[in-house]
Write a protein that holds these residues in place. Structure first.
Motif, PDB file in Angstrom:
ATOM      1  N   ARG A 161      -9.725 -91.164  30.514  1.00 51.82           N
ATOM      2  CA  ARG A 161     -11.032 -91.612  30.044  1.00 51.82           C
ATOM      3  C   ARG A 161     -12.093 -90.943  30.905  1.00 51.82           C
ATOM      4  NH1 ARG A 161      -8.198 -93.042  26.538  1.00 51.82           N
ATOM      5  NH2 ARG A 161      -8.085 -95.051  25.482  1.00 51.82           N
ATOM      6  N   LYS A 162     -13.296 -90.892  30.358  1.00 46.75           N
ATOM      7  CA  LYS A 162     -14.387 -90.298  31.121  1.00 46.75           C
ATOM      8  C   LYS A 162     -14.686 -91.126  32.373  1.00 46.75           C
ATOM      9  CE  LYS A 162     -18.138 -88.667  29.176  1.00 46.75           C
ATOM     10  NZ  LYS A 162     -18.299 -87.225  29.403  1.00 46.75           N
ATOM     11  N   ALA A 163     -15.191 -90.430  33.394  1.00 47.22           N
ATOM     12  CA  ALA A 163     -15.643 -91.098  34.611  1.00 47.22           C
ATOM     13  C   ALA A 163     -17.163 -91.166  34.607  1.00 47.22           C
ATOM     14  CB  ALA A 163     -15.160 -90.334  35.844  1.00 47.22           C
ATOM     15  N   VAL A 164     -17.709 -92.185  35.257  1.00 54.03           N
ATOM     16  CA  VAL A 164     -19.147 -92.314  35.449  1.00 54.03           C
ATOM     17  C   VAL A 164     -19.409 -92.502  36.940  1.00 54.03           C
ATOM     18  CG1 VAL A 164     -21.205 -93.715  35.024  1.00 54.03           C
ATOM     19  CG2 VAL A 164     -19.599 -93.252  33.155  1.00 54.03           C
ATOM     20  N   VAL A 165     -20.190 -91.584  37.509  1.00 52.54           N
ATOM     21  CA  VAL A 165     -20.529 -91.618  38.933  1.00 52.54           C
ATOM     22  C   VAL A 165     -21.928 -92.201  39.090  1.00 52.54           C
ATOM     23  CG1 VAL A 165     -20.874 -90.235  41.025  1.00 52.54           C
ATOM     24  CG2 VAL A 165     -19.095 -89.585  39.369  1.00 52.54           C
ATOM     25  N   TYR A 166     -22.049 -93.182  39.949  1.00 51.12           N
ATOM     26  CA  TYR A 166     -23.350 -93.801  40.271  1.00 51.12           C
ATOM     27  C   TYR A 166     -23.741 -93.327  41.655  1.00 51.12           C
ATOM     28  CZ  TYR A 166     -26.809 -97.662  40.579  1.00 51.12           C
ATOM     29  OH  TYR A 166     -27.954 -98.431  40.672  1.00 51.12           O
ATOM     30  N   GLN A 167     -24.683 -92.388  41.720  1.00 46.17           N
ATOM     31  CA  GLN A 167     -25.167 -91.948  43.026  1.00 46.17           C
ATOM     32  C   GLN A 167     -26.175 -92.967  43.540  1.00 46.17           C
ATOM     33  OE1 GLN A 167     -27.625 -88.427  43.324  1.00 46.17           O
ATOM     34  NE2 GLN A 167     -27.593 -88.492  45.554  1.00 46.17           N
ATOM     35  N   VAL A 168     -25.948 -93.456  44.743  1.00 48.25           N
ATOM     36  CA  VAL A 168     -26.873 -94.423  45.320  1.00 48.25           C
ATOM     37  C   VAL A 168     -27.182 -94.011  46.751  1.00 48.25           C
ATOM     38  CG1 VAL A 168     -24.955 -95.972  45.965  1.00 48.25           C
ATOM     39  CG2 VAL A 168     -27.281 -96.864  45.836  1.00 48.25           C
ATOM     40  N   PHE A 169     -28.476 -93.975  47.060  1.00 45.29           N
ATOM     41  CA  PHE A 169     -28.875 -93.651  48.418  1.00 45.29           C
ATOM     42  C   PHE A 169     -28.752 -94.931  49.237  1.00 45.29           C
ATOM     43  CE2 PHE A 169     -31.342 -91.915  51.870  1.00 45.29           C
ATOM     44  CZ  PHE A 169     -30.911 -90.608  51.862  1.00 45.29           C
ATOM     45  N   ALA A 170     -27.731 -94.978  50.091  1.00 45.42           N
ATOM     46  CA  ALA A 170     -27.356 -96.232  50.748  1.00 45.42           C
ATOM     47  C   ALA A 170     -28.496 -96.823  51.570  1.00 45.42           C
ATOM     48  CB  ALA A 170     -26.126 -95.994  51.635  1.00 45.42           C
ATOM     49  N   ARG A 171     -29.301 -95.992  52.193  1.00 38.39           N
ATOM     50  CA  ARG A 171     -30.408 -96.470  53.022  1.00 38.39           C
ATOM     51  C   ARG A 171     -31.479 -97.196  52.205  1.00 38.39           C
ATOM     52  NH1 ARG A 171     -33.723 -91.707  54.306  1.00 38.39           N
ATOM     53  NH2 ARG A 171     -32.099 -91.007  55.719  1.00 38.39           N
ATOM     54  N   LEU A 172     -31.612 -96.836  50.935  1.00 42.98           N
ATOM     55  CA  LEU A 172     -32.677 -97.373  50.098  1.00 42.98           C
ATOM     56  C   LEU A 172     -32.227 -98.526  49.218  1.00 42.98           C
ATOM     57  CD1 LEU A 172     -34.319 -94.031  48.878  1.00 42.98           C
ATOM     58  CD2 LEU A 172     -34.864 -95.377  50.911  1.00 42.98           C
ATOM     59  N   PHE A 173     -30.953 -98.597  48.898  1.00 41.97           N
ATOM     60  CA  PHE A 173     -30.469 -99.520  47.873  1.00 41.97           C
ATOM     61  C   PHE A 173     -30.873-100.971  48.138  1.00 41.97           C
ATOM     62  CE2 PHE A 173     -27.287-102.480  46.241  1.00 41.97           C
ATOM     63  CZ  PHE A 173     -27.269-102.153  44.898  1.00 41.97           C
ATOM     64  N   GLY A 174     -30.585-101.481  49.322  1.00 41.79           N
ATOM     65  CA  GLY A 174     -30.790-102.897  49.578  1.00 41.79           C
ATOM     66  C   GLY A 174     -32.108-103.261  50.223  1.00 41.79           C
ATOM     67  N   PHE A 188     -25.604 -84.653  34.329  1.00 39.87           N
ATOM     68  CA  PHE A 188     -26.569 -85.595  34.898  1.00 39.87           C
ATOM     69  C   PHE A 188     -27.958 -85.288  34.367  1.00 39.87           C
ATOM     70  CE2 PHE A 188     -26.414 -81.900  37.634  1.00 39.87           C
ATOM     71  CZ  PHE A 188     -27.756 -81.618  37.853  1.00 39.87           C
ATOM     72  N   LEU A 189     -28.848 -86.266  34.471  1.00 43.00           N
ATOM     73  CA  LEU A 189     -30.274 -86.057  34.212  1.00 43.00           C
ATOM     74  C   LEU A 189     -31.108 -86.335  35.451  1.00 43.00           C
ATOM     75  CD1 LEU A 189     -30.911 -87.518  30.638  1.00 43.00           C
ATOM     76  CD2 LEU A 189     -30.542 -85.139  31.315  1.00 43.00           C
ATOM     77  N   GLU A 190     -30.527 -87.036  36.424  1.00 46.24           N
ATOM     78  CA  GLU A 190     -31.213 -87.295  37.683  1.00 46.24           C
ATOM     79  C   GLU A 190     -30.207 -87.225  38.827  1.00 46.24           C
ATOM     80  OE1 GLU A 190     -33.442 -90.889  38.083  1.00 46.24           O
ATOM     81  OE2 GLU A 190     -34.792 -90.462  36.419  1.00 46.24           O
ATOM     82  N   ASN A 191     -30.662 -86.749  39.971  1.00 46.57           N
ATOM     83  CA  ASN A 191     -29.992 -86.952  41.244  1.00 46.57           C
ATOM     84  C   ASN A 191     -31.063 -86.824  42.328  1.00 46.57           C
ATOM     85  OD1 ASN A 191     -30.154 -84.144  42.185  1.00 46.57           O
ATOM     86  ND2 ASN A 191     -28.522 -83.693  40.720  1.00 46.57           N
ATOM     87  N   HIS A 192     -30.683 -86.907  43.574  1.00 46.30           N
ATOM     88  CA  HIS A 192     -31.699 -86.963  44.634  1.00 46.30           C
ATOM     89  C   HIS A 192     -32.506 -85.676  44.756  1.00 46.30           C
ATOM     90  CE1 HIS A 192     -28.384 -84.942  46.762  1.00 46.30           C
ATOM     91  NE2 HIS A 192     -29.320 -84.419  47.525  1.00 46.30           N
ATOM     92  N   ASP A 193     -31.975 -84.559  44.253  1.00 41.99           N
ATOM     93  CA  ASP A 193     -32.697 -83.285  44.338  1.00 41.99           C
ATOM     94  C   ASP A 193     -33.676 -83.084  43.194  1.00 41.99           C
ATOM     95  OD1 ASP A 193     -31.663 -82.095  46.693  1.00 41.99           O
ATOM     96  OD2 ASP A 193     -29.796 -81.630  45.641  1.00 41.99           O
ATOM     97  N   GLU A 194     -33.476 -83.787  42.090  1.00 38.27           N
ATOM     98  CA  GLU A 194     -34.253 -83.531  40.883  1.00 38.27           C
ATOM     99  C   GLU A 194     -35.367 -84.562  40.707  1.00 38.27           C
ATOM    100  OE1 GLU A 194     -33.658 -80.785  39.598  1.00 38.27           O
ATOM    101  OE2 GLU A 194     -31.644 -80.375  40.343  1.00 38.27           O
ATOM    102  N   GLN A 195     -36.362 -84.186  39.930  1.00 37.53           N
ATOM    103  CA  GLN A 195     -37.461 -85.102  39.639  1.00 37.53           C
ATOM    104  C   GLN A 195     -36.980 -86.280  38.801  1.00 37.53           C
ATOM    105  OE1 GLN A 195     -39.906 -82.129  37.693  1.00 37.53           O
ATOM    106  NE2 GLN A 195     -41.340 -82.082  39.412  1.00 37.53           N
ATOM    107  N   ARG A 196     -37.556 -87.439  39.073  1.00 34.91           N
ATOM    108  CA  ARG A 196     -37.251 -88.614  38.261  1.00 34.91           C
ATOM    109  C   ARG A 196     -37.765 -88.395  36.833  1.00 34.91           C
ATOM    110  NH1 ARG A 196     -33.760 -92.666  40.153  1.00 34.91           N
ATOM    111  NH2 ARG A 196     -34.259 -93.280  42.290  1.00 34.91           N
TER     112      ARG A 196
END
Length: 625
Positions: free
Chosen positions: A37-50, A411-419
């Motif tokens: 099955r397809k995988a889905v990766v959730y990139q999360v910037f740990a310092r910002l999340f909480g 992807f459509l977003e990651n930390h390098d790309e514009q929101r």
């Protein structure tokens, strides 16, 4: 039940994912992946999340602006992420990198602001590969134990853990203080009198002392705030090459001045101090690659990164995201990834490679599982979203990558790309919806989203280093839309606007469909050009294609036009009727996202037609019942 279902899907995902031979056909690939099955990766910037602090002072300190912790990824938070349709979490910013906050009370040497970007520091200037960022721990003395607990919680929630490894460069002040006994930190044994030696970890500029870049355009470290170490000096004798390859003792301020480039046994003249990998190894598996390197001498930097990767695997990490992989010789990747796969065959390995001419080399020779599909699909979708690209280019991209489509992470977003909602990109999260459907359903590859994308985070904050449109990875900052979803730790979206709730619901519907759909691991065929030539009213703002397996058949249509609806008698070409083994007659279709439109597929006189209405920015995923 959702928990058990996702664990089952993860188990299925690990089957059949060994990279296919270079010239494998779609039919062979389909057989290899029929249980996956397809995988889905959730990139999360740990310092910002909480971080729930909303002060957001530019260049604000940790005390002023707050910081998230590993502990903020509670079971409730992880359950909410999993229920979004996520199979893997990429925790960005975990390895201990250089930062300005003072942790000297914990035996951590302070970092000089003159060679740190922002106040919280770049996650890609790693200072100690055998420990984690002290910012992320409730008790910095127990930061590694807190990370191990996060790994356990993530696994208990039915997801896998990915962290960064950055082989091209390390922090200019790399210490490796936590390096285990019997191992040596980068540079500890270098002969610094030599510009280059195969046994050195870095490149040197003998006789020259490092000088801090000349700041301009009003920039000053820490925004000009007084700091005892921000004095325009940093002692490094002799100077070393900068991470992006600058050989100047005083790099430019736009160079990666906070990092130094790692030496992989390639001389400044381009000569190799290791055996090159024969071409036939493009078609050999990781075990044969491992056998190739067994008994051969390799540069010490290779062995150091091998030991680092195996260390994190032993701690329970399930895979790695590699920064700027194409700046490192492909032979190193063959060596590293083969060693990883020998320990953990199902390790999830994804990398940045931005040169399309190198894609196949880094997949087949470098044994990468997945590469960013940035230059091909992402850039094409961005142009369409912004209004000056045509959907006609999507099948060109997909057909050009068909032999490696499974390996091209979307992807459509990651930390390098514009929101997406930033004014310099789409200006609206809604405009990303059709592109998200196409990105997530076009191929068998994994899908990645960036935390906050699912609630329309625009990256509007002026954090300090850099400029808005991208959520800052260099400073302490709050992420407002994401904070509204967090709802002070409830992780229930209780503070979201109705529009933000609807957007997250859209992402949840789409991603959960993708991880459960067998057709999305099957065959693909563009029907766009067929309809453009044969269907009245169909144009370049619409994109349509079909996906199918033995168990499921899908017709997918996306409307990129924000202002116009299309009423169409969509057609399937004769070869699809034949491939799907459909006889003349009427076949009910069920829409899989919202279920509001369930037309019939009518086949008569060799023609197959589906009457549909697709509204502005709407997508239909029609399943043959």
């Amino acid at each position: 039940m959702k928990h058990l279902k996702l664990i089952a899907l993860l188990a299925l995902f690990t089957m059949g994912c060994e990279d296919a031979p270079k010239n494998s056909t779609p039919t062979e690939k389909k057989t290899e992946m029929k249980e996956a099955r397809k995988a889905v990766v959730y990139q999360v910037f740990a310092r910002l999340f909480g971080n729930t602090n909303t002060t957001n002072t530019p260049w604000g300190t940790l005390e002023e602006n707050g910081v998230g912790k590993f502990a903020d990824f509670t079971p409730e938070a992880l359950e909410a992420i999993r229920d979004l349709g996520v199979t893997h979490i990429w925790y960005t910013g975990v390895p201990h990198h250089a930062l300005v906050t003072d942790y000297s009370d914990y035996g951590i040497a302070p970092d000089d602001p003159d060679v740190v970007k922002g106040r919280a520091g770049s996650p890609y200037a790693v200072k100690d590969y055998y420990n984690v960022n002290p910012d992320l721990a409730v008790d910095p003395d127990k930061r590694l134990e807190e990370f191990k607990a996060l790994v356990e919680r993530t696994h208990a929630a039915g997801m896998q853990v990915i962290i960064d490894i950055v082989p091209n460069h390390v922090a200019r002040n790399y210490e490796g203080k936590s390096t285990p006994e019997g191992k040596r930190p980068f540079g500890a044994d270098d002969d610094t009198s030599q510009a280059y030696l195969p046994t050195n970890d870095f490149y040197y500029i003998p006789g020259a002392e490092f000088r801090v870049p000349q700041w301009r355009d009003g920039y000053q470290p820490l925004g000009g705030e007084q700091h005892p170490m921000a004095d325009g000096r940093y002692r490094e004798v002799p100077a070393r090459w900068t991470g992006n390859g600058s050989r100047l003792a005083q790099p430019d301020m736009n160079d990666w001045y906070e990092t130094v480039k790692v030496n992989y046994g390639v001389s400044p003249e381009g000569e190799y101090a290791f055996e090159r990998l024969p071409e036939e190894y493009s078609n050999k598996d990781y075990k044969e690659h491992h056998a190739f390197w067994t008994g051969k001498e390799v540069p010490p930097s290779w062995e150091k990164f091998r030991d680092i990767a195996l260390y994190w695997l032993e701690l329970g990490v399930d895979g790695f995201r590699y920064d700027m992989a194409e700046m490192v010789p492909v032979e190193f990747w063959s060596y590293l990834n083969a060693h990883i796969k020998m320990v953990r065959e199902d390790a999830f390995l994804m990398a940045e490679v931005y040169n399309p001419q190198l894609y196949r080399t880094y997949i087949h020779k470098g044994k990468m599982d997945y590469l960013y599909d940035k230059v091909e699909l992402y850039d094409s979708l961005k142009h369409i979203i912004k209004g000056y690209g045509w959907t006609d280019h999507i099948p060109v991209v997909q057909n050009g990558l068909m032999d490696i489509e499974h390996h091209m992470l979307h992807f459509l977003e990651n930390h390098d790309e514009q929101r997406l909602p930033s004014p310099d990109f789409a200006g609206s999260a809604e405009k990303g919806k059709p592109a998200m459907v196409v990105s997530a359903t076009l191929s068998t590859s994994p899908t990645m989203i960036y935390f906050g994308q699912e609630v329309g985070e625009p990256g509007a904050e002026n954090a300090g280093f850099g400029s808005p449109t991208r959520t800052s990875i260099f400073d302490y900052i709050g992420v407002p839309h994401h904070q509204r979803w967090m709802n002070n730790g409830a992780f229930d979206g209780g503070m979201l606007s109705p529009e933000e709730k609807e957007l997250r619901d859209f992402y949840s519907r789409l991603l959960n469909f993708t991880i459960s759909s067998p057709a999305l691991m099957g065959d693909y065929r563009d029907i766009h050009y067929f309809n453009k030539d044969n269907t009245p009213g169909y144009d370049h703002r619409i994109y349509s294609f079909v996906r199918w397996s033995d168990q499921e058949k899908l017709i997918i249509v996306s409307n990129f036009d924000a202002d116009r609806s299309y009423e169409l008698s969509l057609q399937l070409p004769p070869e699809i009727i034949e491939a799907w083994k459909l006889d003349p007659g009427h076949y009910p279709l069920k829409e899989q996202l919202y279920g509001q439109q369930n037309p019939e597929l009518a086949i008569a006189n060799g023609q197959a037609r589906v009457p549909i209405r697709v509204g502005p920015l709407e997508s239909l995923i029609l399943k043959l019942e």
